[in-house]
Design an enzyme around this catalytic site. Structure first.
Site, PDB file in Angstrom:
ATOM      1  N   ILE A   1      43.988  17.948   0.887  1.00 17.26           N
ATOM      2  CA  ILE A   1      43.982  18.537   1.308  1.00 17.26           C
ATOM      3  C   ILE A   1      45.357  19.642   1.439  1.00 17.26           C
ATOM      4  CG2 ILE A   1      41.513  19.439   1.871  1.00 17.26           C
ATOM      5  CD1 ILE A   1      42.443  19.693   5.106  1.00 17.26           C
ATOM      6  N   LYS A   2      45.989  20.480   1.598  1.00 17.74           N
ATOM      7  CA  LYS A   2      46.928  21.223   1.734  1.00 17.74           C
ATOM      8  C   LYS A   2      46.615  22.717   3.217  1.00 17.74           C
ATOM      9  CE  LYS A   2      50.655  22.914  -1.042  1.00 17.74           C
ATOM     10  NZ  LYS A   2      51.363  21.628  -1.349  1.00 17.74           N
TER      11      LYS A   2
END
Length: 382
Positions: free
Chosen positions: A235-236
């Site tokens: 995930i960012k």
């Protein structure tokens, strides 16, 4: 001591063992109830519009007090010149008014997720590259943080399109960000609202225009990439980029353009903001998701193009540090970096020390797609 009007002079904000406020503006006053008056009265901020052929000038406000350290808001960084508005929680606000409270949860704990997306000036007009994939990842990234995005994908798409249109950008970088806002400041964000913002601004080659042709010199960082068992790596999220910042700044302090980060096992993971590819004996290798990498959208684009061009791509590879030094070619991919050759690692020349033939062919294919805009499934036209 309070004045006759019941207001506390700024010099007396804090008493021993107690402080009511962390930051104030010029001419701000603190009432008995602890409310700070931070109104800007009559300020008009300087603007310089770099879009297309228009230029606008506005009177600059007077500089803020010398007691305020850092850049005054009117001294806008060059990167953001020509950016007038930002979308925040369903409304467009002026650039200088796009502010958040100093006690925002995400500022203290890194509890936000974001995307970096490019809009290109294609032959068919401005188009956002792989917008749907970026938007999907934004919503997936929000799940582990229990961030409830209050806007639908269609609403964020409409807001982004309108932002690009009204700003008059033919090409730009787009930054959607979702984060826990201001309420409580315990580690738990349960009482904090979810804030959603979209900004856009003109941005050229991330590592420099010359890097696309000449390549970059990089070093293997002493900082390791965290494992997915510690913090999700697919995930960012904002907080995780402390790791990227440390690695990148270490490289720049030592005279390199960028870093390569190893994972906890000592194998190659990625760059601070890029995925990495290696070419050996005409085949292409890139670290797999199990190596603690972000599943990059430009990475996926490069894999797709390379396979269409007939290359064998090993997309779940494990690459040792030593293999970097003996590679025929190395290159980065990323929304910001696009396709950037690596010419040396730790002062070891890669191949001939120039952009290799496979990298050149793949880079050309990538920019051909970007310039033509003829793969409709990859573009959202403005």
């Amino acid at each position: 001591m309070c004045g006759a009007d019941g207001q506390i002079p700024l010099k007396r904000l804090c008493s021993p063992g107690q402080c009511s406020v962390l930051a104030v503006r010029d001419n701000a006053t603190l009432t008995r109830g602890g409310i700070v008056n931070t109104l800007n009265q009559g300020n008009q901020w300087g603007r310089y519009d770099t879009r297309r052929d228009s230029r606008r000038h506005h009177p600059r406000a007077s500089r803020l007090s010398t007691h305020r350290r850092g850049r005054a808001m009117s001294d806008r960084p060059e990167m953001f010149e020509g950016t007038d508005r930002i979308w925040m929680d369903g409304e467009f606000v002026d650039f200088e008014d796009a502010q958040t409270h100093v006690l925002t949860h995400a500022l203290h704990y890194g509890t936000g997720v974001f995307e970096g997306v490019r809009c290109y000036d294609t032959e068919q007009g401005p188009a956002v590259f792989r917008w749907e994939e970026h938007l999907d990842r934004l919503y997936k990234s929000a799940k582990p943080y229990d961030l409830d995005i209050e806007f639908s994908k269609d609403e964020l798409t409409e807001a982004t399109t309108e932002l690009i249109e009204t700003e008059g950008f033919e090409s730009c970088y787009i930054r959607p960000i979702v984060y826990y806002g201001f309420d409580s400041l315990g580690v738990s964000p349960k009482d904090c609202p979810t804030k959603t913002t979209i900004a856009a601004w003109p941005w050229g080659a991330y590592l420099g225009e010359e890097a696309l042709e000449e390549g970059v010199d990089v070093m293997v960082s002493s900082w390791r990439k965290h494992a997915s068992s510690q913090i999700p790596t697919n995930i960012k999220t904002t907080g995780l980029y402390v790791n990227s910042m440390l690695a990148g700044e270490e490289a720049r302090r030592n005279g390199y353009t960028e870093a390569i980060v190893l994972n906890k096992e000592g194998n190659v993971a990625e760059g601070p903001g890029e995925n990495i590819f290696m070419v050996r004996d005409g085949e292409i290798y890139t670290p797999g998701l199990a190596e603690s990498i972000l599943e990059g959208i430009t990475r996926n684009t490069a894999i797709t193009l390379a396979e269409e061009m007939g290359y064998t791509v090993h997309e779940e590879a494990t690459i040792s540090r030593g293999e970097l030094y003996t590679a025929d070619e190395l290159f980065f991919t990323g929304t910001a970096a696009e396709v950037t050759p690596i010419r040396s690692v730790d002062d070891n020349e890669i191949g001939e020390g120039t952009k290799g033939p496979v990298t050149d062919e793949l880079q050309s294919a990538f920019f051909d797609v970007i310039e033509s805009g003829d793969r409709e499934e990859w573009f959202h036209y403005v």
